[in-house]
Design an enzyme around this catalytic site. Structure first.
Site, PDB file in Angstrom:
ATOM      1  N   ARG A   1       0.972  -1.160  -0.082  1.00  0.00           N
ATOM      2  CA  ARG A   1       0.056   0.039  -0.074  1.00  0.00           C
ATOM      3  C   ARG A   1       0.952   1.178  -0.051  1.00  0.00           C
ATOM      4  NH1 ARG A   1      -1.531   1.976   4.580  1.00  0.00           N
ATOM      5  NH2 ARG A   1      -2.210   0.065   5.640  1.00  0.00           N
TER       6      ARG A   1
ATOM      7  N   TYR B   1     -16.797  16.261 -15.578  1.00  0.00           N
ATOM      8  CA  TYR B   1     -17.109  14.758 -15.529  1.00  0.00           C
ATOM      9  C   TYR B   1     -18.239  14.723 -14.218  1.00  0.00           C
ATOM     10  CZ  TYR B   1     -17.177   9.897 -14.383  1.00  0.00           C
ATOM     11  OH  TYR B   1     -17.448   8.534 -14.184  1.00  0.00           O
TER      12      TYR B   1
ATOM     13  N   ASP C   1      -7.542  18.853 -14.515  1.00  0.00           N
ATOM     14  CA  ASP C   1      -7.832  17.380 -14.732  1.00  0.00           C
ATOM     15  C   ASP C   1      -7.359  17.476 -16.235  1.00  0.00           C
ATOM     16  OD1 ASP C   1      -8.645  15.275 -15.737  1.00  0.00           O
ATOM     17  OD2 ASP C   1     -10.488  15.132 -14.204  1.00  0.00           O
TER      18      ASP C   1
ATOM     19  N   LYS D   1      -8.144   6.338 -19.187  1.00  0.00           N
ATOM     20  CA  LYS D   1      -8.496   6.941 -20.449  1.00  0.00           C
ATOM     21  C   LYS D   1      -7.248   6.799 -21.529  1.00  0.00           C
ATOM     22  CE  LYS D   1     -12.597   7.561 -18.578  1.00  0.00           C
ATOM     23  NZ  LYS D   1     -12.437   7.983 -17.442  1.00  0.00           N
TER      24      LYS D   1
HETATM   25  O1  P1T Z   1     -13.165   6.606 -14.054  1.00  0.00           O
HETATM   26  P1  P1T Z   1     -12.005   7.184 -13.350  1.00  0.00           P
HETATM   27  O2  P1T Z   1     -10.710   6.442 -13.622  1.00  0.00           O
HETATM   28  O3  P1T Z   1     -12.554   7.113 -11.766  1.00  0.00           O
HETATM   29  O4  P1T Z   1     -11.935   8.556 -13.814  1.00  0.00           O
HETATM   30  C1  P1T Z   1     -12.662   9.840 -13.532  1.00  0.00           C
HETATM   31  C2  P1T Z   1     -12.707  10.785 -14.321  1.00  0.00           C
HETATM   32  C3  P1T Z   1     -12.017  11.877 -14.221  1.00  0.00           C
HETATM   33  N1  P1T Z   1     -11.773  13.122 -14.671  1.00  0.00           N
HETATM   34  C4  P1T Z   1     -12.450  12.882 -16.182  1.00  0.00           C
HETATM   35  C5  P1T Z   1     -12.036  14.396 -17.081  1.00  0.00           C
HETATM   36  C6  P1T Z   1     -13.294  11.852 -16.689  1.00  0.00           C
HETATM   37  O5  P1T Z   1     -13.797  11.822 -17.821  1.00  0.00           O
HETATM   38  C7  P1T Z   1     -13.221  10.789 -15.769  1.00  0.00           C
HETATM   39  C8  P1T Z   1     -14.003   9.564 -16.248  1.00  0.00           C
HETATM   40  N2  P1T Z   1     -14.992   9.706 -17.155  1.00  0.00           N
HETATM   41  C9  P1T Z   1     -15.928   8.636 -17.780  1.00  0.00           C
HETATM   42  C10 P1T Z   1     -16.010   7.571 -17.116  1.00  0.00           C
HETATM   43  C11 P1T Z   1     -16.293   9.312 -19.096  1.00  0.00           C
HETATM   44  O6  P1T Z   1     -17.146   8.434 -19.657  1.00  0.00           O
HETATM   45  O7  P1T Z   1     -16.669  10.608 -19.106  1.00  0.00           O
END
Ligand code: P1T
Length: 379
Positions: free
Chosen positions: A46, A98, A169, A194
């Site tokens: 961790r 998001y 972000d 992503k």
């Molecule tokens: O899904 P995760 O890895 O926890 O990430 C969240 C997140 C954070 N910032 C942005 C700009 C994002 O687009 C996302 C997650 N977005 C999607 C799952 C979506 O389909 O837009």
């Protein structure tokens, strides 16, 4: 060292024990100590894991930064950054982001007496008016999800007081197209689920900074709260990141062709893509970014149910949440990625029921355009 060389070499030295060229998946929760407290720098996974450290070094290097902390999701990385704050602190955030980030802010963190103001961050006057003595953080996405608005990071830095951290972000742009730290941001966050991972096979996140004190606090949170990625997921993201530059070039070429095609189509009401000269912030995007990314949003001149039927009827664009993988995806933000946002808030921000979002993949563009054309002809 240039971008792709960093992606392939930083953190990727041959394994010191075996010479393995590729960083191994250190699938271990703990490490044997020679004597109490005498070990090779690793005591518990961790806290620290060699595969995760390799990923953190690689991704920090892509943002030209000193420090990275990897997490089990983009949301866990976002949460770690927000944990720099204390009760009574105030955050200014962009009004388009998001839906899951908005949910974290409005339904989790607001219960801990952290106050949020959502504004159009492309307007410096609005930002100056929203600032309070307690403002400790400005949180923004650029381009935003799902409307692809562009925020001028350097202008936000100029308008915000030094006492407020600026976190960007950078998931949509990726470090290949945009480097927020060089524009004055203090922290960059990614959902590595992503583009950075790039193959829709792992969920992850990272928080990156050049500020040693901020890094220490994020690391402390990473260890104290424990939202870390497992070694295999860290390894998958690391493998994906090595080809980030090549993939982003093709994502962008394809996205521009798709945006140009949709822009001319009579059944399409509105297209948003920062690479189109018609985008209201195209000039800013050109100045701030090295490229415009792979996401295109558009609205059809049809009722909501038919927009949803369109989204389900494509051959190569899978109807799915997420974005940034090699395969093309389509989503209906109002019912999918932004469903956690109350309808009224959503519509006020422009995330209407007819809006569709494409994550344009790296397939052959002719196939993607034929797919869109066939589906539009049916409507
Ligand atoms: O899904 P995760 O890895 O926890 O990430 C969240 C997140 C954070 N910032 C942005 C700009 C994002 O687009 C996302 C997650 N977005 C999607 C799952 C979506 O389909 O837009």
């Amino acid at each position: 060292m240039r971008f792709s060389t960093r992606a392939i070499h930083v953190g990727q030295e041959a394994d010191p024990t075996t010479g393995a060229t590729i960083v191994p998946i250190y699938q271990t929760s703990t490490y044997t100590q020679e004597a109490v407290g005498r070990h090779k720098g690793f005591d518990y996974s961790r806290t620290v894991n060699p595969t995760r450290v390799a990923l953190e070094r690689q991704l920090a290097a892509l943002e030209n930064a000193e420090y990275g902390s990897a997490f089990g999701s983009g949301m866990a990385a976002t949460s770690a950054v927000l944990n720099l704050l204390s009760a009574g602190d105030h955050v200014v955030a962009s009004d388009d982001m998001y839906g899951g980030t908005y949910r974290l802010f409005s339904r989790v963190l607001s219960r801990y007496a952290i106050d949020f103001t959502y504004i159009d961050l492309s307007d410096s006057d609005e930002l100056r008016a929203a600032l309070r003595p307690q403002t400790r953080l400005v949180w923004l996405e650029t381009p935003t999800n799902p409307l692809l608005k562009i925020v001028d990071i350097a202008a936000v830095r100029a308008a915000a007081p030094r006492s407020a951290l600026i976190a960007v972000d950078n998931t949509f742009a990726t470090p290949y197209f945009q480097q927020p730290l060089a524009l004055g941001a203090d922290i960059v966050v990614h959902s590595t689920t992503k583009y950075i991972g790039g193959h829709s096979d792992a969920v992850g996140g990272i928080a990156i900074t050049n500020d040693a004190a901020v890094h220490e606090q994020i690391k402390f949170h990473q260890n104290s709260v424990g939202g870390v990625p497992g070694p295999f997921d860290a390894w998958l993201v690391m493998r994906g990141a090595k080809t980030l530059a090549l993939r982003m070039q093709q994502h962008e070429r394809n996205a521009l062709a798709v945006a140009q095609y949709l822009e001319k189509h009579p059944k399409v009401e509105r297209v948003s893509y920062p690479g189109l000269p018609a985008h209201p912030q195209h000039v800013l995007a050109k100045r701030q970014m090295r490229g415009f990314g792979g996401i295109v949003s558009f609205t059809l001149r049809v009722p909501e149910e038919r927009a949803m039927a369109f989204a389900a009827g494509l051959r190569y664009f899978s109807l799915a949440e997420s974005l940034g993988g090699v395969e093309s995806l389509i989503c209906h933000p109002a019912r999918m990625t932004h469903a956690s946002m109350p309808k009224e808030d959503r519509e006020r921000r422009g995330v209407t029921d007819g809006l569709l979002r494409l994550s344009v993949g790296i397939e052959d563009i002719e196939d993607l355009l034929e797919d869109l054309q066939a589906a539009l002809d049916r409507f």
